[in-house]
Design a protein around this motif. Sequence first.
Motif, PDB file in Angstrom:
ATOM      1  N   UNK A   1       0.840  -1.201   0.000  1.00 43.49           N
ATOM      2  CA  UNK A   1       0.000   0.000   0.000  1.00 43.49           C
ATOM      3  C   UNK A   1       0.872   1.247   0.000  1.00 43.49           C
ATOM      4  N   UNK A   2       0.431   2.321  -0.665  1.00 37.73           N
ATOM      5  CA  UNK A   2       1.272   3.518  -0.775  1.00 37.73           C
ATOM      6  C   UNK A   2       1.296   4.372   0.477  1.00 37.73           C
ATOM      7  N   UNK A   3       0.431   4.082   1.456  1.00 39.01           N
ATOM      8  CA  UNK A   3       0.355   4.909   2.662  1.00 39.01           C
ATOM      9  C   UNK A   3       0.243   4.037   3.901  1.00 39.01           C
ATOM     10  N   UNK A   4       0.587   4.631   5.040  1.00 45.77           N
ATOM     11  CA  UNK A   4       0.385   3.977   6.323  1.00 45.77           C
ATOM     12  C   UNK A   4       0.065   5.039   7.370  1.00 45.77           C
ATOM     13  N   UNK A   5      -0.644   4.638   8.411  1.00 47.95           N
ATOM     14  CA  UNK A   5      -0.972   5.541   9.514  1.00 47.95           C
ATOM     15  C   UNK A   5       0.078   5.388  10.599  1.00 47.95           C
ATOM     16  N   UNK A   6       0.630   6.505  11.057  1.00 43.57           N
ATOM     17  CA  UNK A   6       1.653   6.479  12.103  1.00 43.57           C
ATOM     18  C   UNK A   6       1.501   7.727  12.964  1.00 43.57           C
ATOM     19  N   UNK A   7       2.191   7.745  14.101  1.00 47.83           N
ATOM     20  CA  UNK A   7       2.132   8.893  14.994  1.00 47.83           C
ATOM     21  C   UNK A   7       3.035  10.014  14.491  1.00 47.83           C
ATOM     22  N   UNK A   8       2.540  11.249  14.609  1.00 50.49           N
ATOM     23  CA  UNK A   8       3.339  12.420  14.271  1.00 50.49           C
ATOM     24  C   UNK A   8       3.950  12.975  15.550  1.00 50.49           C
ATOM     25  N   UNK A   9       4.834  13.950  15.389  1.00 48.56           N
ATOM     26  CA  UNK A   9       5.489  14.533  16.564  1.00 48.56           C
ATOM     27  C   UNK A   9       4.563  15.438  17.361  1.00 48.56           C
ATOM     28  N   UNK A  10       3.610  16.092  16.681  1.00 49.37           N
ATOM     29  CA  UNK A  10       2.815  17.089  17.395  1.00 49.37           C
ATOM     30  C   UNK A  10       1.311  17.022  17.135  1.00 49.37           C
ATOM     31  N   UNK A  11       0.872  16.249  16.143  1.00 47.74           N
ATOM     32  CA  UNK A  11      -0.540  16.279  15.774  1.00 47.74           C
ATOM     33  C   UNK A  11      -1.219  14.924  15.899  1.00 47.74           C
ATOM     34  N   UNK A  12      -0.695  14.048  16.737  1.00 45.30           N
ATOM     35  CA  UNK A  12      -1.321  12.734  16.896  1.00 45.30           C
ATOM     36  C   UNK A  12      -1.061  11.852  15.694  1.00 45.30           C
ATOM     37  N   UNK A  13      -2.089  11.130  15.257  1.00 41.33           N
ATOM     38  CA  UNK A  13      -1.927  10.248  14.105  1.00 41.33           C
ATOM     39  C   UNK A  13      -1.848  11.041  12.806  1.00 41.33           C
ATOM     40  N   UNK A  14      -1.147  10.467  11.844  1.00 39.57           N
ATOM     41  CA  UNK A  14      -1.056  11.079  10.525  1.00 39.57           C
ATOM     42  C   UNK A  14      -0.883  10.002   9.479  1.00 39.57           C
ATOM     43  N   UNK A  15      -0.923  10.405   8.229  1.00 41.28           N
ATOM     44  CA  UNK A  15      -0.771   9.485   7.109  1.00 41.28           C
ATOM     45  C   UNK A  15       0.557   9.748   6.425  1.00 41.28           C
ATOM     46  N   UNK A  16       1.335   8.689   6.197  1.00 48.32           N
ATOM     47  CA  UNK A  16       2.667   8.814   5.616  1.00 48.32           C
ATOM     48  C   UNK A  16       2.788   7.923   4.386  1.00 48.32           C
ATOM     49  N   UNK A  17       3.595   8.385   3.438  1.00 45.80           N
ATOM     50  CA  UNK A  17       3.843   7.600   2.237  1.00 45.80           C
ATOM     51  C   UNK A  17       4.798   6.456   2.556  1.00 45.80           C
ATOM     52  N   UNK A  18       4.562   5.290   1.972  1.00 50.76           N
ATOM     53  CA  UNK A  18       5.462   4.148   2.135  1.00 50.76           C
ATOM     54  C   UNK A  18       6.365   3.963   0.913  1.00 50.76           C
ATOM     55  N   UNK A  19       6.069   4.709  -0.136  1.00 52.18           N
ATOM     56  CA  UNK A  19       6.881   4.650  -1.355  1.00 52.18           C
ATOM     57  C   UNK A  19       6.647   5.940  -2.126  1.00 52.18           C
ATOM     58  N   UNK A  20       7.385   6.105  -3.193  1.00 57.77           N
ATOM     59  CA  UNK A  20       7.235   7.309  -4.011  1.00 57.77           C
ATOM     60  C   UNK A  20       5.868   7.294  -4.695  1.00 57.77           C
ATOM     61  N   UNK A  21       5.183   8.441  -4.659  1.00 53.86           N
ATOM     62  CA  UNK A  21       3.851   8.560  -5.236  1.00 53.86           C
ATOM     63  C   UNK A  21       3.886   9.593  -6.348  1.00 53.86           C
TER      64      UNK A  21
END
Length: 337
Positions: A78-98
């Motif tokens: 999958x091109x994205x994953x949910x992970x914790x951010x430093x200041x805004x709780x959960x966020x969505x991050x790329x797992x590969x180039x999009x």
Amino acid sequence: MNEYVQLLTPRLAQYDFIGHNFVILFIPFLPQVCYFWKMCLRRYSRCLISRLESLHLEKRQLCSAATHNGKPSQPSPPPIQVALTESAGRGVFATRRIGAGDLIHTAKPIITHPTLSTLNSVCYFCLRKITSSSQHFQHHNARFCSEVCKDNAKAFYDVERRADWSVFNDYCRSQGLKYPLLVKRLACMIISGAESADCIDILQPASLSPELILAMEEGFVMLRSAFKKAGIDDEQMKFLNKQWYTNVLAQIRINAFRIELAGGLYEDLLSSAAASIESEIAVGNAIYMLPSFYNHDCGEELRICYIDASMARDARQAILTQGFGFQCNCLRCSSGD
């Protein structure tokens, strides 16, 4: 990944009914060419459906060619994953180039509800526009665009139609409220057994002032009263207490997406963007799970813009503070651009 990248999202963009899904496409965005982006937005809204149809066709072709020598091929990650951010709780991050134009994901809504002004002009379930010439399916006082939507709505509508919502709707209309309508529908879904009382607990809640919490009590009393008069007993409503009502409204307040129909033309994008925060410019509102994890702005983390990014900094800050309860500290806002 390019620093100046953002996602066009139905928070201010438009909703396309390809499978009645929330659709996110990856679109490069340069603040230096805001004017060009504004002019292209209209053209994009008209082309988006054909683009999505092409993507779905490509997906079907890829699926049909997914076997080689009788063995299934390895699916791509999958091109994205949910992970914790430093200041805004959960966020969505790329797992590969999009790449630009890539379909990142689609999502079906957990809860939807049309605005009170569009009750008779959109599907009561998926919010698809219903015209006088289009085929529609009536079920008591609700209109649906298809038998599928009519059947999908049965879980909550059989409960909802038992109650008289005129007082509750008048209250929401007079106070300019839209989110209590989503709470009402969620309550109907829970009473019918279609959802659990904690189905959106994972979503981040807004911070509510004591004054706002106090103002919510009137809607809560009306909601329980309508169910009580409809013959819903206390056991069925055991989840529906003031704490649950307040918590759900706090979650919906910052996670609900305004649903706007694709193909509409805006003579002034800046004015419509500011107006749509509080007005009923949209045809309805909806709660999605994964799309709610996108944070505001741009960067390595995949984020969506909650407002029209071509507005001036002060206007952006005012709308984000008043409408979403936070001050944006992205590089662009911090630089005064």
